[in-house]
Write a protein that holds these residues in place. Structure first.
Motif, PDB file in Angstrom:
ATOM      1  N   LEU A  73      -7.833  -0.041   0.543  1.00  0.00           N
ATOM      2  CA  LEU A  73      -7.345   1.274   0.136  1.00  0.00           C
ATOM      3  C   LEU A  73      -6.821   1.229  -1.297  1.00  0.00           C
ATOM      4  O   LEU A  73      -7.153   2.090  -2.115  1.00  0.00           O
ATOM      5  N   GLU A  74      -6.018   0.226  -1.610  1.00  0.00           N
ATOM      6  CA  GLU A  74      -5.431   0.149  -2.948  1.00  0.00           C
ATOM      7  C   GLU A  74      -6.488  -0.035  -4.030  1.00  0.00           C
ATOM      8  O   GLU A  74      -6.255   0.320  -5.195  1.00  0.00           O
ATOM      9  N   SER A  75      -7.645  -0.563  -3.665  1.00  0.00           N
ATOM     10  CA  SER A  75      -8.703  -0.724  -4.662  1.00  0.00           C
ATOM     11  C   SER A  75      -9.222   0.627  -5.155  1.00  0.00           C
ATOM     12  O   SER A  75      -9.884   0.702  -6.191  1.00  0.00           O
ATOM     13  N   PHE A  76      -8.936   1.707  -4.407  1.00  0.00           N
ATOM     14  CA  PHE A  76      -9.378   3.052  -4.798  1.00  0.00           C
ATOM     15  C   PHE A  76      -8.242   3.870  -5.412  1.00  0.00           C
ATOM     16  O   PHE A  76      -8.400   5.069  -5.630  1.00  0.00           O
ATOM     17  N   ARG A  77      -7.124   3.231  -5.695  1.00  0.00           N
ATOM     18  CA  ARG A  77      -5.924   3.936  -6.167  1.00  0.00           C
ATOM     19  C   ARG A  77      -6.164   4.560  -7.539  1.00  0.00           C
ATOM     20  O   ARG A  77      -6.649   3.907  -8.470  1.00  0.00           O
TER      21      ARG A  77
ATOM     22  N   TRP B  96     -10.711  12.812  -2.268  1.00  0.00           N
ATOM     23  CA  TRP B  96      -9.431  12.148  -2.470  1.00  0.00           C
ATOM     24  C   TRP B  96      -8.612  12.216  -1.191  1.00  0.00           C
ATOM     25  O   TRP B  96      -8.721  13.172  -0.422  1.00  0.00           O
TER      26      TRP B  96
ATOM     27  N   THR C 264      -4.422  10.845   0.352  1.00  0.00           N
ATOM     28  CA  THR C 264      -3.130  10.281  -0.015  1.00  0.00           C
ATOM     29  C   THR C 264      -2.630   9.373   1.107  1.00  0.00           C
ATOM     30  O   THR C 264      -3.005   9.539   2.271  1.00  0.00           O
TER      31      THR C 264
ATOM     32  N   ALA D  49       0.839  -1.198   0.000  1.00  0.00           N
ATOM     33  CA  ALA D  49       0.000   0.000   0.000  1.00  0.00           C
ATOM     34  C   ALA D  49       0.873   1.247   0.000  1.00  0.00           C
ATOM     35  O   ALA D  49       1.831   1.358   0.760  1.00  0.00           O
TER      36      ALA D  49
ATOM     37  N   GLY E 107       0.799   7.131  -2.651  1.00  0.00           N
ATOM     38  CA  GLY E 107      -0.459   6.890  -3.342  1.00  0.00           C
ATOM     39  C   GLY E 107      -1.469   8.012  -3.250  1.00  0.00           C
ATOM     40  O   GLY E 107      -1.545   8.735  -2.261  1.00  0.00           O
TER      41      GLY E 107
ATOM     42  N   TYR F  48      -5.723   8.407  -3.788  1.00  0.00           N
ATOM     43  CA  TYR F  48      -6.897   7.530  -3.809  1.00  0.00           C
ATOM     44  C   TYR F  48      -8.177   8.356  -3.885  1.00  0.00           C
ATOM     45  O   TYR F  48      -8.337   9.339  -3.154  1.00  0.00           O
ATOM     46  N   ASP F  49      -9.067   7.951  -4.762  1.00  0.00           N
ATOM     47  CA  ASP F  49     -10.404   8.545  -4.834  1.00  0.00           C
ATOM     48  C   ASP F  49     -11.349   7.627  -4.059  1.00  0.00           C
ATOM     49  O   ASP F  49     -11.763   6.580  -4.554  1.00  0.00           O
ATOM     50  N   VAL F  50     -11.686   8.025  -2.833  1.00  0.00           N
ATOM     51  CA  VAL F  50     -12.506   7.177  -1.959  1.00  0.00           C
ATOM     52  C   VAL F  50     -13.932   7.712  -1.827  1.00  0.00           C
ATOM     53  O   VAL F  50     -14.633   7.405  -0.875  1.00  0.00           O
TER      54      VAL F  50
END
Length: 555
Positions: A158-162, A108, A110, A83, A114, A116-118
């Motif tokens: 978290l990485e799924s929203f990268r 978004w 960070t 991550a 990374g 991330y758009d969460v």
């Protein structure tokens, strides 16, 4: 994949996250929290039980897919990215761009390298609205405090929203940021002057939109992080030092035995309008407040005088004694914020000093002292100590830095090298001031029937009431008195609210520019000085010269 299989994979691989999601279910019956009708974007709707469970299913599916991919990578020997690691297949964003995405429509964050758009995750966040504090920022400080995030499952989520990488120049060390992660959410309309500690002023045109400033728009002045307190367990201790030491402790419920009191009072930072002194004369030290470090509110609580008398304070023998207020906010060295006022000021019935628990009909917000603060009307707002935990009557003033080395008055010739703080008088009252809020400097203003309308606020400390506001369209050659004056009906010596005013200024045919000066006169017949040069001081406090702006005219 069937819904049944999705559920089975979720249950087997996502038990930890479902337990966190249970907190979202728990709060589903709580009342919706809103920062006021004027700021509907800050209403965070709680999820229903069904939605929360559905969210956990989706989250579990994402994690299951991530887990499968990682297993395949391990079998083939391909490196598994951690991550926040930099990814060559994604674009790079600057922190400035990330910072623009801090609302419910586009959110978004960070983490290390990374970005991330969460946004889609916001309704499912088990921690509720706390996530909003990280909008457009790094989540590292928050995760350093909330350690339950530091699991493989959450990293995978978290990485799924990268969506990208953070530019190398914008990556910072957040190991010392833990103190600030529990700060309350703030209204985005405030003009932020510093983020840590949080200091923000109200935009000028919003100042005059309300006579009593909405709580969410009231300017914010902090010296340290906002403490987390609970009104049910909070106590304030009154200590009386007079040869012997006596003390009494009060819960908020016990304070309610005293008669209720209400005071309308504006609070103003002693450094309000400092930016004008800084720009027009020479640099000073302090937050560069414009005119927005003042707001007006109705405060409810009990009179400090009643509490002190109940605790046995001698109302006749006050000379040389002080009342020290100590808050629960603590600096990095473990020292609580503290300041003091003279005892005779504290006991003056006209002073109407409150131990306040409510603001504009609602409990004090965290930024404004929840659950208890002192309100010292007519004094610099620094004396109205927030998160009040002790009141000490003593022959000594507060020994804190904020009392001994700040908020004192010097003449215009003193420098940091020649200033003697010990001999300089503390500021316990405020001078008369005013400001034009609409139009703003540089605006283009339309003429209506030969006039332009000018609006603003005026205020004076020590209980004085504004008698008159005058506006000059020609650099002081002539003055036009404001026709409309909105103020509280409290009499002079007990008048602590501000005054909102409106003036109509005639404009000549063909005139393209207008220079406007404003000054106020209070019930003591004190008026503002013309020039900042005459009142300049090293800290930029008591900055109350004429307010001067220039606008363009549109016929």
């Amino acid at each position: 994949m069937s819904l049944k299989n999705i559920l089975l994979r979720t249950i087997s691989q996502k038990n930890k996250f479902i337990s966190l999601t249970a907190s979202a279910v728990k709060v589903s019956n709580e009342e919706q929290y809103s920062h006021g009708q004027q700021n509907k974007n800050y209403s965070y709707k709680r999820r229903t039980v069904a939605t929360a469970l559905f969210s956990s299913v989706i989250v579990g599916t994402v994690l299951a897919e991530k887990s499968d991919k990682n297993k395949k990578k391990r079998k083939t020997g391909e490196k598994t990215l951690q991550a926040g690691e930099k990814r060559s297949d994604l674009p790079t964003f600057r922190a400035e761009e990330v910072g623009k995405h801090d609302n419910e429509e586009s959110f978004w964050v960070t983490y290390k390298n990374g970005v991330y758009d969460v946004t889609s995750f916001l309704p499912s966040h088990p921690g509720g609205e706390q996530i909003m504090n990280a909008g457009g920022l790094s989540i590292e400080p928050f995760w350093n405090v909330y350690g339950m995030h530091k699991t493989e499952e959450v990293y995978a989520l978290l990485e799924s929203f990268r969506i990208g990488n953070l530019h190398e120049d914008d990556i910072v060390d957040h190991t010392d940021d833990e103190l600030w992660v529990k700060e309350p959410a703030r209204d985005k309309r405030l003009i932020v002057k510093t983020a840590k500690p949080f200091n923000a002023e109200i935009p000028p045109k919003l100042q005059i939109a309300y006579f009593d400033t909405p709580n969410e728009l009231f300017y914010v002045r902090q010296h340290m992080p906002v403490p987390e307190l609970d009104q049910s367990s909070h106590r304030v201790t009154v200590i009386v030092k007079n040869g012997t030491v006596r003390s009494k402790e009060f819960s908020l419920q016990q304070l309610s035995m005293f008669p209720k009191a209400t005071v309308r009072a504006a609070l103003m930072c002693a450094g309000n309008r400092r930016s004008e002194m800084n720009e027009q004369v020479k640099p000073v030290k302090g937050i560069s407040w414009q005119g927005g470090a003042i707001s007006n509110a109705v405060w409810e609580g009990v009179y400090l005088r009643d509490v002190l008398v109940y605790c046995g304070v001698d109302t006749q023998n006050t000379v040389g004694k002080h009342v020290i207020f100590t808050g629960s906010d603590i600096d990095a060295t473990g020292v609580n914020f503290s300041t003091s006022i003279p005892l005779d000021q504290a006991l003056n019935p006209n002073g109407r000093i409150l131990l306040a628990t409510r603001m504009n009909g609602r409990p004090l917000p965290p930024d404004h002292g929840y659950p208890l603060r002192v309100i010292v009307p007519g004094a610099p707002a620094v004396r109205s100590v927030k998160w009040l935990e002790s009141i000490t009557v003593s022959h000594d003033e507060s020994s804190s830095h904020w009392h001994q080395k700040d908020y004192r008055s010097f003449n215009a010739s003193k420098t940091w090298e020649t200033a003697d703080f010990a001999s300089a008088p503390p500021i316990y009252s405020l001078p008369v001031t005013s400001a034009i809020c609409d139009p703003a400097h540089g605006d283009t203003v339309a003429v209506s029937n030969g006039f332009v309308e000018v609006r603003g606020y005026a205020y004076s400390g020590g209980g004085a009431k504004i008698l008159r506001v005058d506006v000059s369209p020609d650099c002081g050659k002539t003055w036009i008195q404001a026709e409309e004056m909105q103020s509280d009906d409290a009499p002079p010596q007990q008048h602590y609210g501000w005054t909102l005013w409106t003036a109509r200024i005639p404009v000549e045919r063909g005139q393209r520019e207008l220079k406007l000066w404003a000054k106020a006169t209070d019930s003591n017949f004190n008026t503002q000085p013309e020039r900042f040069e005459d009142i300049w001081n090293i800290r930029g406090v008591l900055s109350n010269a004429y307010h001067k702006i220039k606008v363009q005219i549109k016929h």
